[in-house]
Design a protein around this motif. Structure first.
Motif, PDB file in Angstrom:
ATOM      1  N   GLU A 152     -28.752  71.854 -50.743  1.00 31.03           N
ATOM      2  CA  GLU A 152     -27.825  72.547 -49.842  1.00 31.03           C
ATOM      3  C   GLU A 152     -27.354  73.862 -50.445  1.00 31.03           C
ATOM      4  O   GLU A 152     -27.289  74.885 -49.747  1.00 31.03           O
ATOM      5  CB  GLU A 152     -26.626  71.643 -49.534  1.00 31.03           C
ATOM      6  N   GLN A 153     -27.022  73.837 -51.738  1.00 27.17           N
ATOM      7  CA  GLN A 153     -26.548  75.054 -52.400  1.00 27.17           C
ATOM      8  C   GLN A 153     -27.578  76.166 -52.306  1.00 27.17           C
ATOM      9  O   GLN A 153     -27.227  77.336 -52.137  1.00 27.17           O
ATOM     10  CB  GLN A 153     -26.259  74.766 -53.879  1.00 27.17           C
ATOM     11  N   ASN A 154     -28.856  75.805 -52.435  1.00 26.55           N
ATOM     12  CA  ASN A 154     -29.927  76.799 -52.428  1.00 26.55           C
ATOM     13  C   ASN A 154     -30.576  76.958 -51.058  1.00 26.55           C
ATOM     14  O   ASN A 154     -31.624  77.601 -50.936  1.00 26.55           O
ATOM     15  CB  ASN A 154     -30.982  76.430 -53.478  1.00 26.55           C
ATOM     16  N   HIS A 155     -29.979  76.326 -50.044  1.00 33.81           N
ATOM     17  CA  HIS A 155     -30.404  76.480 -48.642  1.00 33.81           C
ATOM     18  C   HIS A 155     -31.869  76.102 -48.441  1.00 33.81           C
ATOM     19  O   HIS A 155     -32.619  76.769 -47.728  1.00 33.81           O
ATOM     20  CB  HIS A 155     -30.147  77.917 -48.180  1.00 33.81           C
ATOM     21  N   LEU A 156     -32.277  75.008 -49.082  1.00 42.31           N
ATOM     22  CA  LEU A 156     -33.637  74.519 -48.953  1.00 42.31           C
ATOM     23  C   LEU A 156     -33.738  73.530 -47.802  1.00 42.31           C
ATOM     24  O   LEU A 156     -32.810  72.767 -47.531  1.00 42.31           O
ATOM     25  CB  LEU A 156     -34.085  73.849 -50.256  1.00 42.31           C
ATOM     26  N   GLN A 157     -34.895  73.522 -47.150  1.00 41.21           N
ATOM     27  CA  GLN A 157     -35.137  72.628 -46.023  1.00 41.21           C
ATOM     28  C   GLN A 157     -36.082  71.505 -46.470  1.00 41.21           C
ATOM     29  O   GLN A 157     -37.069  71.763 -47.156  1.00 41.21           O
ATOM     30  CB  GLN A 157     -35.764  73.403 -44.858  1.00 41.21           C
ATOM     31  N   GLY A 158     -35.775  70.277 -46.065  1.00 38.49           N
ATOM     32  CA  GLY A 158     -36.626  69.153 -46.431  1.00 38.49           C
ATOM     33  C   GLY A 158     -36.359  68.665 -47.840  1.00 38.49           C
ATOM     34  O   GLY A 158     -35.522  69.189 -48.569  1.00 38.49           O
ATOM     35  N   LYS A 159     -37.097  67.644 -48.254  1.00 35.80           N
ATOM     36  CA  LYS A 159     -36.919  67.028 -49.573  1.00 35.80           C
ATOM     37  C   LYS A 159     -37.821  67.740 -50.585  1.00 35.80           C
ATOM     38  O   LYS A 159     -38.950  67.338 -50.825  1.00 35.80           O
ATOM     39  CB  LYS A 159     -37.238  65.530 -49.498  1.00 35.80           C
ATOM     40  N   VAL A 160     -37.304  68.794 -51.165  1.00 36.94           N
ATOM     41  CA  VAL A 160     -38.070  69.644 -52.078  1.00 36.94           C
ATOM     42  C   VAL A 160     -38.102  69.023 -53.469  1.00 36.94           C
ATOM     43  O   VAL A 160     -37.062  68.672 -54.027  1.00 36.94           O
ATOM     44  CB  VAL A 160     -37.459  71.062 -52.142  1.00 36.94           C
ATOM     45  N   LYS A 161     -39.303  68.890 -54.024  1.00 38.48           N
ATOM     46  CA  LYS A 161     -39.471  68.375 -55.381  1.00 38.48           C
ATOM     47  C   LYS A 161     -39.457  69.498 -56.410  1.00 38.48           C
ATOM     48  O   LYS A 161     -38.873  69.358 -57.493  1.00 38.48           O
ATOM     49  CB  LYS A 161     -40.779  67.585 -55.477  1.00 38.48           C
TER      50      LYS A 161
END
Length: 294
Positions: free
Chosen positions: A29-38
């Motif tokens: 959330e902090q880095n505004h990523l979408q989906g479950k990023v590994k």
């Protein structure tokens, strides 16, 4: 009786979890990523023909996330054409509540003049948390250099981030418990649950300088700040990707120096390429991203 006991235990458990403020949000959330990023791997480079001052810079970075969305390690490397190469390694440790408790970092600088001469340095931070009965809380950070302290002295001064019960950051400051004094204070203001203003507070508790935020119907927004004698206006899309940057003088005139950034996205909605252009249409900085997903 057993069913009533189990119900009481369940209700107490829910009540306890409702009071838990930290972690406020995941690193996804902090880095505004979408989906479950590994993992995220990025490579950024400057255009030598468009850089007016200084040397072109390249940057490589790879970040690894656990399945809960928190950073576990990072590697970052900067290279300046006629200067040095700097490589940094970071590791992150968490408690059983997924609260960050320790960050350890190592930096190795490779000097251009002598490739065999490296200068490793060590630094990091320790973290503590204060969660209050009203749902508010404080994240405390104690930064160290060279060697992790065996008996950290939190009373000698540390960095604080103070949150309300909704998880909104209210104040960021350096605080000394011994003297009950704070400095380097930033205060955050909200309007309709959105960040509206961030202000520097002087030692006399007067507002000195502020960044302001203005939002649009599509959730994009503009951040206004200052740089030297100019006002900087940066426009972002709803996922916090920079779109436009321009400079405005004290008389309200827009400078000829302005930048636009174009992005390409993958199917998840994460950026795979960002290119910043100057007012002449020349690309200034280009960044590419690769993702691994769970």
């Amino acid at each position: 009786i057993m069913r009533r006991l189990l119900l009481v235990v369940l209700l107490c458990s829910l009540a306890g979890s409702a009071l838990a403020l930290f972690p406020v949000r995941t690193d996804w959330e902090q880095n505004h990523l979408q989906g479950k990023v590994k993992s995220v791997e990025s490579y950024s480079e400057d255009n030598p023909e468009a850089i007016e001052e200084g040397d072109p810079l390249t940057n490589y970075k790879k970040s690894f996330y656990n399945a809960q969305g928190f950073l576990v390690k990072e590697e970052e490397r900067d290279t300046e054409e006629s200067y040095n190469q700097s490589t940094r390694f970071h590791t992150y440790q968490y408690d059983d509540k997924n609260r960050l408790i320790e960050r350890n970092s190592e930096e190795v600088v490779l000097f251009t003049e002598n490739k065999d001469d490296t200068a490793p340095s060590y630094f990091g931070a320790l973290y503590q948390y204060q969660e209050n009965d009203d749902g508010t809380g404080i994240q405390k950070e104690l930064v160290y250099v060279y060697k992790k302290p065996t008996s950290p002295d939190w009373e000698d001064g540390h960095h604080q981030m103070i949150y309300d019960a909704k998880g909104n950051l209210l104040k960021d400051q350096m605080y000394c418990p011994k003297t009950h004094s704070a400095n380097q204070v930033l205060t955050y203001f909200y309007d309709d649950a959105r960040l509206s203003k961030v202000c520097d507070i002087s030692e006399k508790e007067k507002i000195e300088d502020c960044e302001t935020y203005r939002y649009f119907d599509d959730d994009s927004f503009v951040k206004n700040g200052s740089f030297n004698d100019l006002r900087v206006e940066i426009t972002y899309d709803k996922n916090h990707h920079e779109i436009k940057r321009q400079f405005i003088d004290k008389d309200g005139r827009v400078s000829n120096e302005s930048y636009k950034t174009k992005h390409r996205f993958d199917e998840q909605g994460n950026v795979i390429e960002s290119v910043m252009y100057n007012e002449k249409g020349e690309w200034v900085t280009k960044t590419t991203y690769k993702y691994e997903y769970y």
